[in-house]
Scaffold this motif. Structure first.
Motif, PDB file in Angstrom:
ATOM      1  N   SER A 639      -6.261  -8.564 -42.076  1.00 43.10           N
ATOM      2  CA  SER A 639      -6.430  -8.760 -40.635  1.00 43.10           C
ATOM      3  C   SER A 639      -5.728 -10.011 -40.131  1.00 43.10           C
ATOM      4  CB  SER A 639      -7.926  -8.846 -40.298  1.00 43.10           C
ATOM      5  OG  SER A 639      -8.506  -9.968 -40.952  1.00 43.10           O
ATOM      6  N   ARG A 640      -5.291 -10.863 -41.034  1.00 42.71           N
ATOM      7  CA  ARG A 640      -4.662 -12.111 -40.634  1.00 42.71           C
ATOM      8  C   ARG A 640      -3.243 -11.858 -40.147  1.00 42.71           C
ATOM      9  NH1 ARG A 640      -1.172 -15.643 -42.879  1.00 42.71           N
ATOM     10  NH2 ARG A 640      -1.423 -17.862 -42.437  1.00 42.71           N
ATOM     11  N   ASP A 641      -2.819 -12.517 -39.091  1.00 39.14           N
ATOM     12  CA  ASP A 641      -1.461 -12.419 -38.570  1.00 39.14           C
ATOM     13  C   ASP A 641      -0.510 -13.080 -39.560  1.00 39.14           C
ATOM     14  OD1 ASP A 641       0.903 -12.465 -37.242  1.00 39.14           O
ATOM     15  OD2 ASP A 641       0.211 -13.633 -35.527  1.00 39.14           O
ATOM     16  N   PRO A 642       0.383 -12.328 -40.228  1.00 37.03           N
ATOM     17  CA  PRO A 642       1.248 -12.925 -41.252  1.00 37.03           C
ATOM     18  C   PRO A 642       2.286 -13.882 -40.691  1.00 37.03           C
ATOM     19  CG  PRO A 642       1.891 -10.652 -40.842  1.00 37.03           C
ATOM     20  CD  PRO A 642       0.615 -10.881 -40.075  1.00 37.03           C
ATOM     21  N   LEU A 643       2.517 -13.841 -39.377  1.00 35.84           N
ATOM     22  CA  LEU A 643       3.549 -14.697 -38.788  1.00 35.84           C
ATOM     23  C   LEU A 643       2.978 -15.937 -38.098  1.00 35.84           C
ATOM     24  CD1 LEU A 643       5.910 -11.980 -37.250  1.00 35.84           C
ATOM     25  CD2 LEU A 643       6.103 -13.146 -39.449  1.00 35.84           C
ATOM     26  N   ALA A 644       1.655 -16.103 -38.165  1.00 38.24           N
ATOM     27  CA  ALA A 644       1.052 -17.247 -37.475  1.00 38.24           C
ATOM     28  C   ALA A 644       1.563 -18.569 -38.034  1.00 38.24           C
ATOM     29  CB  ALA A 644      -0.475 -17.180 -37.577  1.00 38.24           C
ATOM     30  N   SER A 645       1.607 -18.681 -39.360  1.00 37.85           N
ATOM     31  CA  SER A 645       2.088 -19.920 -39.973  1.00 37.85           C
ATOM     32  C   SER A 645       3.558 -20.140 -39.662  1.00 37.85           C
ATOM     33  CB  SER A 645       1.876 -19.876 -41.488  1.00 37.85           C
ATOM     34  OG  SER A 645       0.504 -19.805 -41.792  1.00 37.85           O
ATOM     35  N   CYS A 646       4.324 -19.047 -39.641  1.00 43.59           N
ATOM     36  CA  CYS A 646       5.745 -19.153 -39.320  1.00 43.59           C
ATOM     37  C   CYS A 646       5.937 -19.722 -37.915  1.00 43.59           C
ATOM     38  CB  CYS A 646       6.381 -17.772 -39.435  1.00 43.59           C
ATOM     39  SG  CYS A 646       8.073 -17.699 -38.858  1.00 43.59           S
ATOM     40  N   ARG A 647       5.173 -19.240 -36.971  1.00 42.83           N
ATOM     41  CA  ARG A 647       5.270 -19.760 -35.602  1.00 42.83           C
ATOM     42  C   ARG A 647       4.996 -21.257 -35.576  1.00 42.83           C
ATOM     43  NH1 ARG A 647       2.185 -14.995 -34.609  1.00 42.83           N
ATOM     44  NH2 ARG A 647       3.472 -13.361 -33.655  1.00 42.83           N
ATOM     45  N   ARG A 648       3.950 -21.655 -36.315  1.00 44.18           N
ATOM     46  CA  ARG A 648       3.574 -23.068 -36.329  1.00 44.18           C
ATOM     47  C   ARG A 648       4.701 -23.942 -36.878  1.00 44.18           C
ATOM     48  NH1 ARG A 648      -0.643 -22.331 -39.338  1.00 44.18           N
ATOM     49  NH2 ARG A 648      -0.063 -23.642 -41.099  1.00 44.18           N
ATOM     50  N   VAL A 649       5.378 -23.458 -37.911  1.00 38.73           N
ATOM     51  CA  VAL A 649       6.443 -24.232 -38.541  1.00 38.73           C
ATOM     52  C   VAL A 649       7.692 -24.258 -37.666  1.00 38.73           C
ATOM     53  CG1 VAL A 649       8.001 -24.317 -40.525  1.00 38.73           C
ATOM     54  CG2 VAL A 649       5.573 -23.833 -40.870  1.00 38.73           C
ATOM     55  N   TRP A 650       8.077 -23.103 -37.145  1.00 41.03           N
ATOM     56  CA  TRP A 650       9.344 -23.019 -36.416  1.00 41.03           C
ATOM     57  C   TRP A 650       9.287 -23.660 -35.033  1.00 41.03           C
ATOM     58  CZ3 TRP A 650      11.119 -17.301 -37.668  1.00 41.03           C
ATOM     59  CH2 TRP A 650      11.575 -17.265 -39.007  1.00 41.03           C
ATOM     60  N   GLU A 651       8.106 -23.754 -34.451  1.00 44.77           N
ATOM     61  CA  GLU A 651       8.004 -24.353 -33.115  1.00 44.77           C
ATOM     62  C   GLU A 651       8.573 -25.763 -33.067  1.00 44.77           C
ATOM     63  OE1 GLU A 651       4.257 -22.426 -30.663  1.00 44.77           O
ATOM     64  OE2 GLU A 651       3.850 -23.892 -32.246  1.00 44.77           O
ATOM     65  N   SER A 652       8.457 -26.510 -34.176  1.00 48.58           N
ATOM     66  CA  SER A 652       8.942 -27.890 -34.185  1.00 48.58           C
ATOM     67  C   SER A 652      10.420 -27.989 -34.564  1.00 48.58           C
ATOM     68  CB  SER A 652       8.120 -28.728 -35.170  1.00 48.58           C
ATOM     69  OG  SER A 652       8.336 -28.282 -36.490  1.00 48.58           O
ATOM     70  N   MET A 653      10.982 -26.885 -35.066  1.00 48.55           N
ATOM     71  CA  MET A 653      12.370 -26.918 -35.536  1.00 48.55           C
ATOM     72  C   MET A 653      13.350 -26.323 -34.535  1.00 48.55           C
ATOM     73  SD  MET A 653      11.908 -25.714 -39.492  1.00 48.55           S
ATOM     74  CE  MET A 653      10.937 -26.661 -40.668  1.00 48.55           C
ATOM     75  N   LEU A 654      12.868 -25.435 -33.681  1.00 48.33           N
ATOM     76  CA  LEU A 654      13.743 -24.698 -32.775  1.00 48.33           C
ATOM     77  C   LEU A 654      13.431 -25.041 -31.325  1.00 48.33           C
ATOM     78  CD1 LEU A 654      13.370 -21.193 -34.497  1.00 48.33           C
ATOM     79  CD2 LEU A 654      15.141 -22.907 -34.932  1.00 48.33           C
ATOM     80  N   THR A 655      14.415 -24.820 -30.449  1.00 46.46           N
ATOM     81  CA  THR A 655      14.145 -24.947 -29.019  1.00 46.46           C
ATOM     82  C   THR A 655      13.256 -23.784 -28.592  1.00 46.46           C
ATOM     83  OG1 THR A 655      16.028 -23.601 -28.311  1.00 46.46           O
ATOM     84  CG2 THR A 655      16.435 -25.972 -28.704  1.00 46.46           C
ATOM     85  N   ALA A 656      12.710 -23.889 -27.396  1.00 50.77           N
ATOM     86  CA  ALA A 656      11.801 -22.843 -26.931  1.00 50.77           C
ATOM     87  C   ALA A 656      12.485 -21.478 -26.903  1.00 50.77           C
ATOM     88  CB  ALA A 656      11.271 -23.200 -25.546  1.00 50.77           C
ATOM     89  N   ARG A 657      13.750 -21.405 -26.417  1.00 54.53           N
ATOM     90  CA  ARG A 657      14.456 -20.127 -26.345  1.00 54.53           C
ATOM     91  C   ARG A 657      14.844 -19.618 -27.731  1.00 54.53           C
ATOM     92  NH1 ARG A 657      13.921 -16.641 -22.620  1.00 54.53           N
ATOM     93  NH2 ARG A 657      14.921 -17.732 -20.885  1.00 54.53           N
ATOM     94  N   GLU A 658      15.290 -20.533 -28.601  1.00 56.88           N
ATOM     95  CA  GLU A 658      15.617 -20.142 -29.971  1.00 56.88           C
ATOM     96  C   GLU A 658      14.383 -19.588 -30.676  1.00 56.88           C
ATOM     97  OE1 GLU A 658      19.049 -23.616 -30.626  1.00 56.88           O
ATOM     98  OE2 GLU A 658      17.065 -23.762 -31.557  1.00 56.88           O
TER      99      GLU A 658
END
Length: 715
Positions: A639-658
Motif C-alpha cells: 500500500s505504500r507509494d513507491p515513489l514517495a521517497s523519490c519525490r523527497r530526494v529529487w525535490e532538492s536536486m531539480l527545479t520545480a519544472r524539471e
C-alpha cells in the motif's frame, strides 16, 4: 533500587493512566514493597504534583484497600502495637532505643509474637514489611501516636540525644514550641549539607510549624532550599515564596536562587523582574554575596533555556554583586563560563574552579567539546568517588544534594552518547532516573536523552522514558517530532519520518543547545546546513552530522567526487554510533546508484558498528535493509507509494519544472502527454528532460524509472 523493579511498577501505573516520576515510584516501592497493586492504589490517592516528584510524598502514606486487607486479621497487644508504632516513628532504625522503649531484650523481642514482624540484625531494628508501618499509623488513634512520640521524647532526652528528642517533642506537641524549632533548623542544615535533602525539608518544615516571626522565616528558608535540592519544585516555590515580600532582606536573598530554580522548572523560564527591586540596599557584603549567587542561578537557568538576553542581564547583576564582595574569581568567573557554555558559546577562557558544578561538570563539558570525551568522563568519575569533593561557590552547601547529583548524572549520560556508548548511556540514565530528579537539569535535557536512548536501543519508548515525559510540567514539554521521526524511520516508515522532520524544521528546528543526536537521514537538505542555531557538541559529532548532510544533499554528479571523501572522513570517526549511521547512509546511496556490492559492504559495517554501540534498534533496521538487498524484496507494504521517497530526494536536486517532468516520465507518460498536462511544447519537455538526465546521471527514460524505484526501495 533496581531499574527493572521500578519499570514493572511503572508499566502498571502507565496502564492505569497514572503519570508518576521514576524516582517517586522507587520511593513508593521502598515504603510499600514492589507490589504493583499496592503502589498503584496509593498513587491514585496522591496529588499530581506528588506523583511527579514536585512535592514530597505524604508521611505517612495513605492507607489503601490492598494494605488494609493484608493486615485485617492482625491482632496486636497494646504493648506490641506501641513498640511497632515506635519503630515506624523514629528517625532511624537503631535497635538500642527500641529495646529501651519496649523493655524486652533483643532475644526476647525476637522470640515474642512481635518478633516475626520485625527485622533485628546488626544493631538495627525495622518493621519487616513496610506496609505494616502505613497500616499502624492509619489505624492508631491520634492520642496513641502522640503518646508514643512523648515516650520517645523522654527516652531520647535521657539518652542525651537532642536531635531525636526535639523531633519527637515537635511531633507530640499540639501547640507551637519555639524552643524545639531552633534545634530542628540546626539539624536540618546539617542534613542538607550531607545530601539528605528530603529529611532536611521535613525537619525544617516541622520547625516552621512551631515558630513565628524571624525564626519561622529562617525555618522556611531552610525548608525551601532543601525542597528544591530534593527536586520538589512546587514545595520550594510555595515555601520560599512565603518569604516575599515581608521577610528580612538577607533571608529573602538567600532563598532567591532556589526560588528561581523552582519557578523556571514550573513556568518554563526565570521570572522577569526588575533587579533594582530585589538587589540589596546598603553595602553589607553578606547580602551582596547572597544576591550574586541568586543572580548566578538566574543566569545559568536562562542559558539552559536559550534566553540569552535574560542571561546577559543576570550576568551583569552577578558581576555587580561579585565586585562588592571580592568574589570575582571564586564565583563570577566560573559561573560566567558555565552560562556561556550552556548557551552555546564555544569561545571560552580557561577558568579553574572546584566542586561538582563549576568544577567537575564545567571541566568535563569543556573537555568533551574540545574533542576529548574520555577525559570529560574521567573528570566526572573523580568527583563521583569523592576524590574531588570540594566546596563549590555556586552551589555551596548542596554539593551532595539530589539536584546537583542529577546535573552530574545527566552530564555523564550526554558524554556517553557523544562517545557513542548508547547502551551504556541508556543504563546510566535508567539508574539515575530511579534515584534522582533527572528532569530538572538543563531544562529537561534528561528527558530528551531518555527518549532518544530508548528509541535507539528498543525502537520504542520504555516505561521510564514515558513516565519522565508525562511528569514534566507543561511549560517544559519537549518537542516530540524528532522522536516520532526516529521511531518511524527505524520501523521502516520513511515517509512518516520525513513528514515529522519537515514539521520540526517548519517549527524552527528546536533542539537542546547541548546536542542529542536526532535524525538527519530522513530529511534532504540544501545549502550544507539544516538550520542556524548555536549548539554545543564535540568536533566528531559535528563532523558526523556534516557527513550525513553531504550524503543527502549532493547531486548524483557531485556524489561521484564526494563519495571517496565522505568514506575517508567516516573512517576517522571513533564513535561507533556516529560512524555506523554514516556508513549506513553511504551504503544506501551506493545501492541507489546500483552498486550492490559496495552498498552491502557499507551496510554490514554499519550494522556491526551499531551493535557495538548498543544501539540495537538501529542495528535491527540495518539488518532488515541488508536482508532486502539479499532477497531483492521491497521492505514495505504494497500500500505504500513507491515513489514517495523519490519525490523527497529529487525535490532538492531539480527545479520545480524539471521535477514535474521527471515524475511524469517515471509514471509512464510520453512527452506529448507531459507537454499537454503542463501546457508547454514538446520541445520544452525534451529540454527539461535532458537537464534531468544530466543532473541524475542517467541516459534513458528506463534508467530514470529504475533509479526512482531504487530510491523508493532503499531510502
Amino acid at each position: 533500587m533496581s531499574p527493572d523493579i521500578v519499570e514493572i511498577v511503572l508499566e502498571e501505573l502507565i496502564r492505569r493512566d497514572l503519570s508518576c516520576a521514576p524516582h517517586v515510584v522507587a520511593s513508593l516501592v521502598v515504603q510499600v514493597t514492589a507490589d504493583p497493586a499496592s503502589v498503584a492504589a496509593i498513587a491514585e490517592q496522591l496529588e499530581g504534583e506528588q506523583r511527579q516528584g514536585l512535592s514530597p510524598l505524604p508521611s505517612p502514606l495513605p492507607l489503601v484497600t490492598p494494605i488494609e486487607l493484608l493486615f485485617a486479621r492482625l491482632d496486636l497487644s497494646e504493648r506490641d502495637r506501641a513498640t511497632l508504632l515506635a519503630a515506624s516513628l523514629t528517625l532511624d532504625d537503631r535497635l538500642g532505643p527500641l529495646i529501651e522503649f519496649d523493655g524486652r531484650s533483643a532475644r526476647k523481642l525476637s522470640e515474642a509474637r512481635i518478633g516475626g514482624l520485625l527485622e533485628l540484625h546488626a544493631g538495627r531494628a525495622r518493621i519487616a514489611d513496610p506496609r505494616l508501618a502505613i497500616w499502624l499509623q492509619a489505624t492508631s488513634s491520634s492520642s496513641a501516636v502522640v503518646a508514643v512520640h512523648e515516650r520517645l521524647h523522654r527516652l531520647f532526652v535521657a539518652r542525651g540525644e537532642s536531635i531525636d528528642a526535639a523531633w519527637h517533642a515537635a511531633r507530640a506537641s499540639t501547640v507551637r514550641d519555639p524552643a524545639i524549632a531552633d534545634e530542628l533548623v540546626r539539624v536540618a542544615r546539617e542534613h542538607s549539607e550531607a545530601g539528605l535533602s528530603e529529611r532536611a525539608f521535613g525537619l525544617a518544615a516541622e520547625a516552621a510549624a512551631h515558630s513565628t516571626g524571624a525564626h519561622r522565616d529562617e525555618a522556611l528558608l531552610v525548608a525551601g532550599v532543601a525542597a528544591i535540592a530534593a527536586g520538589y519544585a512546587v514545595a520550594a516555590a510555595e515555601t520560599l515564596g512565603a518569604l516575599f515580600p515581608d521577610a528580612d532582606e538577607l533571608v529573602r536573598l538567600h532563598g532567591l536562587g532556589g526560588l528561581f530554580v523552582a519557578q523556571a522548572h514550573l513556568r518554563g523560564g526565570v521570572p522577569e523582574v526588575e533587579t533594582a527591586v530585589l538587589h540589596p540596599h546598603g553595602d553589607d557584603p553578606e547580602r551582596w554575596y547572597a544576591w550574586a549567587r541568586a543572580a548566578a542561578f538566574a543566569a545559568v537557568l536562562c542559558a539552559e533555556r536559550g534566553d540569552r538576553r535574560g542571561m546577559r542581564s543576570w550576568l551583569d547583576a552577578l558581576r555587580e554583586g561579585s565586585a562588592k564582595t571580592s568574589a570575582d574569581r571564586e564565583l563570577r568567573d566560573p559561573v560566567v563560563a558555565l552560562a556561556w557554555l550552556v548557551a552555546g558559546d564555544r569561545e571560552f577562557d580557561e577558568v579553574h574552579s572546584a566542586g561538582p558544578m563549576t568544577g567537575a561538570m564545567l571541566q568535563a563539558l569543556r573537555a568533551a567539546i574540545e574533542g576529548d570525551v574520555d577525559r570529560g568522563l574521567r573528570l566526572l568519575a573523580v568527583a563521583d568517588v569523592g576524590l574531588g569533593a570540594e566546596v563549590d561557590p555556586f552551589v555551596a552547601g548542596f554539593e551532595r544534594s539530589p539536584l546537583v547529583g542529577a546535573y552530574r548524572a545527566v552530564t555523564e549520560v550526554l558524554l556517553l552518547i557523544w562517545r557513542g556508548d548508547i547502551g551504556a548511556a541508556r543504563e546510566r540514565m535508567r539508574r539515575a532516573a530511579v534515584d534522582l530528579p533527572v528532569a530538572l537539569p538543563f531544562a529537561g535535557l534528561g528527558v530528551v536523552m531518555a527518549r532518544r536512548l530508548d528509541l535507539a536501543v528498543l525502537g520504542h519508548l520504555g516505561p521510564v522514558a514515558k513516565a519522565l515525559t508525562a511528569a514534566l510540567p507543561t511549560p517544559l514539554r519537549i518537542d516530540l517530532l524528532v522522536d516520532r521521526a526516529v521511531e518511524a524511520f527505524l520501523a521502516g516508515r520513511s515517509d512518516e519520518a520525513a513528514l515529522c522532520m519537515r514539521l520540526w524544521r517548519d517549527r524552527g528546528a528546536p533542539e537542546p543547545t547541548l546536542v542529542v543526536p536526532g535524525l538527519d537521514e530522513a530529511v534532504v537538505v540544501t545549502g550544507g546546513a539544516m538550520w542556524d542555531q548555536r549548539t554545543i557538541e564535540p568536533p566528531e559529532v559535528t563532523l558526523a552530522q556534516e557527513l550525513r548532510v553531504r550524503i543527502t544533499s549532493c547531486s548524483d554528479e557531485e556524489w561521484r567526487s564526494e563519495a571517496p571523501l565522505v568514506v575517508a572522513a567516516a573512517r576517522t570517526l571513533t564513535s561507533p554510533f556516529s560512524r555506523g549511521r554514516v556508513e549506513a547512509m553511504i551504503g544506501t546511496r551506493s545501492l541507489i546508484k546500483g552498486d550492490t556490492e559496495a552498498g552491502r559492504a557499507h551496510l554490514a559495517m554499519a550494522r556491526n558498528l551499531l551493535e557495538d554501540a548498543g544501539a540495537d534498534a538501529w542495528a535491527r533496521a540495518i539488518s532488515v535493509r541488508l536482508g532486502n538487498v539479499d532477497t531483492g524484496e521491497h521492505p514495505f507494504s504494497p500500500s505504500r507509494d513507491p515513489l514517495a521517497s523519490c519525490r523527497r530526494v529529487w525535490e532538492s536536486m531539480l527545479t520545480a519544472r524539471e521535477f514535474e517532468v521527471a515524475m511524469l516520465v517515471v509514471s509512464g507518460s510520453p512527452n506529448r502527454e507531459i507537454a499537454s498536462a503542463l501546457h508547454v511544447s514538446v520541445r520544452t519537455v525534451e529540454v527539461h528532460l535532458g537537464r534531468v538526465f544530466a543532473k541524475l546521471e542517467v541516459r534513458t527514460r528506463v534508467e530514470l524509472t529504475v533509479l526512482a524505484h531504487r530510491i523508493g526501495q532503499f531510502v
